[in-house]
Enzyme design. Structure first.
Site, PDB file in Angstrom:
ATOM      1  N   ARG A 153      20.012  29.009  35.003  1.00  0.00           N
ATOM      2  CA  ARG A 153      21.075  27.998  34.925  1.00  0.00           C
ATOM      3  C   ARG A 153      22.340  28.647  34.385  1.00  0.00           C
ATOM      4  O   ARG A 153      23.440  28.407  34.861  1.00  0.00           O
ATOM      5  CB  ARG A 153      20.664  26.801  34.043  1.00  0.00           C
ATOM      6  CG  ARG A 153      21.856  25.881  33.757  1.00  0.00           C
ATOM      7  CD  ARG A 153      21.496  24.502  33.182  1.00  0.00           C
ATOM      8  NE  ARG A 153      20.365  24.470  32.321  1.00  0.00           N
ATOM      9  CZ  ARG A 153      20.336  24.948  31.058  1.00  0.00           C
ATOM     10  NH1 ARG A 153      21.416  25.488  30.523  1.00  0.00           N
ATOM     11  NH2 ARG A 153      19.230  24.877  30.353  1.00  0.00           N
TER      12      ARG A 153
ATOM     13  N   TYR B 299      39.478  12.525  49.421  1.00  0.00           N
ATOM     14  CA  TYR B 299      38.095  12.296  49.840  1.00  0.00           C
ATOM     15  C   TYR B 299      37.525  11.086  49.093  1.00  0.00           C
ATOM     16  O   TYR B 299      37.663  10.984  47.870  1.00  0.00           O
ATOM     17  CB  TYR B 299      37.262  13.563  49.592  1.00  0.00           C
ATOM     18  CG  TYR B 299      35.794  13.342  49.812  1.00  0.00           C
ATOM     19  CD1 TYR B 299      35.318  12.845  51.033  1.00  0.00           C
ATOM     20  CD2 TYR B 299      34.873  13.607  48.818  1.00  0.00           C
ATOM     21  CE1 TYR B 299      33.970  12.617  51.241  1.00  0.00           C
ATOM     22  CE2 TYR B 299      33.510  13.387  49.011  1.00  0.00           C
ATOM     23  CZ  TYR B 299      33.075  12.881  50.232  1.00  0.00           C
ATOM     24  OH  TYR B 299      31.738  12.658  50.416  1.00  0.00           O
TER      25      TYR B 299
ATOM     26  N   ASP C 219      42.422  20.793  45.185  1.00  0.00           N
ATOM     27  CA  ASP C 219      41.256  20.815  46.062  1.00  0.00           C
ATOM     28  C   ASP C 219      41.689  21.518  47.350  1.00  0.00           C
ATOM     29  O   ASP C 219      42.445  20.973  48.148  1.00  0.00           O
ATOM     30  CB  ASP C 219      40.789  19.370  46.332  1.00  0.00           C
ATOM     31  CG  ASP C 219      39.527  19.303  47.185  1.00  0.00           C
ATOM     32  OD1 ASP C 219      39.279  20.249  47.952  1.00  0.00           O
ATOM     33  OD2 ASP C 219      38.803  18.289  47.109  1.00  0.00           O
TER      34      ASP C 219
ATOM     35  N   LYS D 131      31.945  23.195  53.180  1.00  0.00           N
ATOM     36  CA  LYS D 131      32.769  23.121  54.396  1.00  0.00           C
ATOM     37  C   LYS D 131      33.071  24.521  54.938  1.00  0.00           C
ATOM     38  O   LYS D 131      32.166  25.213  55.320  1.00  0.00           O
ATOM     39  CB  LYS D 131      34.049  22.331  54.101  1.00  0.00           C
ATOM     40  CG  LYS D 131      33.817  21.080  53.262  1.00  0.00           C
ATOM     41  CD  LYS D 131      32.903  20.075  53.938  1.00  0.00           C
ATOM     42  CE  LYS D 131      32.877  18.766  53.184  1.00  0.00           C
ATOM     43  NZ  LYS D 131      31.573  18.211  52.951  1.00  0.00           N
TER      44      LYS D 131
HETATM   45  O1  P1T Z   1      30.286  16.978  49.674  1.00  0.00           O
HETATM   46  P1  P1T Z   1      30.633  17.848  48.517  1.00  0.00           P
HETATM   47  O2  P1T Z   1      30.277  19.296  48.710  1.00  0.00           O
HETATM   48  O3  P1T Z   1      30.159  17.311  47.204  1.00  0.00           O
HETATM   49  O4  P1T Z   1      32.257  17.884  48.432  1.00  0.00           O
HETATM   50  C1  P1T Z   1      33.016  16.758  48.182  1.00  0.00           C
HETATM   51  C2  P1T Z   1      34.387  16.916  48.779  1.00  0.00           C
HETATM   52  C3  P1T Z   1      35.443  17.282  47.963  1.00  0.00           C
HETATM   53  N1  P1T Z   1      36.695  17.443  48.459  1.00  0.00           N
HETATM   54  C4  P1T Z   1      36.950  17.271  49.767  1.00  0.00           C
HETATM   55  C5  P1T Z   1      38.340  17.457  50.270  1.00  0.00           C
HETATM   56  C6  P1T Z   1      35.932  16.912  50.641  1.00  0.00           C
HETATM   57  O5  P1T Z   1      36.234  16.745  51.942  1.00  0.00           O
HETATM   58  C7  P1T Z   1      34.610  16.718  50.142  1.00  0.00           C
HETATM   59  C8  P1T Z   1      33.487  16.279  51.013  1.00  0.00           C
HETATM   60  N2  P1T Z   1      33.899  15.676  52.204  1.00  0.00           N
HETATM   61  C9  P1T Z   1      33.090  15.178  53.160  1.00  0.00           C
HETATM   62  C10 P1T Z   1      31.751  15.152  53.087  1.00  0.00           C
HETATM   63  C11 P1T Z   1      33.795  14.612  54.330  1.00  0.00           C
HETATM   64  O6  P1T Z   1      33.176  14.420  55.404  1.00  0.00           O
HETATM   65  O7  P1T Z   1      34.998  14.372  54.225  1.00  0.00           O
END
Ligand code: P1T
Length: 379
Positions: free
Chosen positions: A46, A98, A170, A195
């Site tokens: 961890r 998001y 972000d 992503k």
């Molecule tokens: O899904 P996760 O890895 O927890 O990330 C969240 C997140 C944070 N910031 C942005 C700009 C994002 O697009 C996302 C996750 N977005 C999607 C799952 C979506 O389809 O827009």
């Protein structure tokens, strides 16, 4: 070292044991000690794991930071940033963002006494009006999800610095291939590495990168104390993904442009949201702070008909109807009922997330096939 070389070699060395070019997947929770505290830098996974360290070093390199931390998801990374704050603190956030980030802010951290102001930051001077002595964090998403608004990071950094407030960006949609927020004055860069960084729709992960040792120490403490880390297999996969980030992004941008231009010419389409258009409200800022315009494109149909939008996304064949983005394959989503359903209708419609809005994550397939698919679906 330039960017394309960094994605492959940045802060990476062959493994010390046998010279393996890729780091081994250290699938272990713990590490033998010769005497209490007598270890080789790792004691419990961890706190740190060598495969994760290799990935964190790569994150730091590609974002021009000094320290990075990998998390079990993008939201876990955002959660760690918010844990820098305490009850009574205030955050100024982009108003279009998001849906899961909005939900984390309003449904979790508001309950802990943190106040959020959701502000249209297309003009960075709008931020200043919401600043008071309790303001501790400015949260910027650019391009925004899903409206593709562009926020001037340099201008936001000037405001943040003037008032001694942390600026977090972000950078999920742009990736460091297109923009490097730390160089533009941000304090923290955050990624949903799920992503483009991972790039193959097979890992959920988050990342934070900073350039200040004191801030890194505070975030590392939270990462270890709260424990939302990712595992070694996922670390390996995202490290592999990063090695092709630059060539994938180049194709995402080319295909994104072709799709945006096709949609704009289509008689059934009302508006196409893509920062590469010269008449996009912040095209000049996009041009100045980004290398290209990315692979994300949103659009609405004429008449703003919910059923028609659903019909289009259901008819697409090469574009898969799915949440998420940034993988090699093209995806289509309906934000109002999918990724942004957690934002109340009134709030989302104010930012443009109307019933006919469709969001495309344009992949790296052949452009002709993608356009033919859109043509048959839209009619
Ligand atoms: O899904 P996760 O890895 O927890 O990330 C969240 C997140 C944070 N910031 C942005 C700009 C994002 O697009 C996302 C996750 N977005 C999607 C799952 C979506 O389809 O827009």
């Amino acid at each position: 070292m330039k960017f394309n070389t960094k994605t492959i070699h940045g802060n990476q060395e062959p493994d010390k044991a046998y010279g393996s070019v890729m780091p081994p997947i250290y699938q272990t929770t713990t590490y033998a000690q010769t005497t209490p505290g007598g270890h080789k830098g790792y004691e419990y996974s961890r706190s740190a794991n060598p495969t994760r360290t290799a990935l964190e070093n790569a994150f730091a390199s590609i974002e021009n930071g000094t320290h990075a931390m990998a998390f079990g998801s993008g939201l876990a990374a955002i959660d760690a940033v918010l844990k820098l704050l305490k009850s009574g603190d205030e955050v100024i956030s982009t108003n279009d963002l998001y849906g899961g980030t909005y939900r984390l802010f309003t449904k979790i951290f508001e309950g802990f006494g943190i106040k959020f102001h959701f502000v249209g930051m297309e003009n960075a001077s709008n931020i200043e009006a919401y600043i008071n002595t309790n303001t501790k964090l400015i949260w910027v998403e650019t391009p925004t999800n899903p409206m593709m608004n562009i926020i001037d990071i340099k201008a936001a950094a000037l405001v943040a610095n003037k008032h001694n407030i942390l600026l977090a960006v972000d950078n999920t949609f742009a990736t460091p291939y297109l923009q490097q927020p730390l160089d533009l004055g941000a304090d923290i860069v955050m990624h949903s590495a799920t992503k483009y960084l991972g790039g193959h729709s097979d890992v959920v992960m988050g990342a934070l990168v900073v350039k200040d040792k004191g801030l890194a120490d505070r975030l590392y403490f939270i990462q270890n104390a709260s424990g939302a880390v990712c595992g070694p297999q996922d670390s390996f996969l995202v490290l592999r993904g990063i090695k092709t980030l630059h060539i994938r992004m180049q194709r995402h941008c080319e295909n994104g442009k072709a799709v945006a231009e096709y949609l704009r010419r289509h008689p059934k389409i009302e508006t196409v949201y893509w920062p590469g258009f010269e008449d996009h409200p912040n095209h000049d800022i996009a041009k100045a702070q980004m290398k290209d315009f990315g692979g994300m494109v949103s659009f609405t149909t004429k008449g703003n008909n919910y059923a028609e939008a659903i019909n289009i996304v259901e008819k697409l064949k090469i574009f898969t109807l799915a949440e998420s983005l940034g993988g090699v394959e093209s995806l289509a989503g309906h934000p109002a009922s999918m990724t942004h359903a957690s934002i109340p209708k009134e709030a989302r419609e104010k930012t443009g997330v109307v019933d006919s809005l469709i969001r495309l994550s344009v992949g790296i397939e052949d452009e002709e096939d993608l356009i033919a698919d859109l043509k048959q679906a839209i009619g």
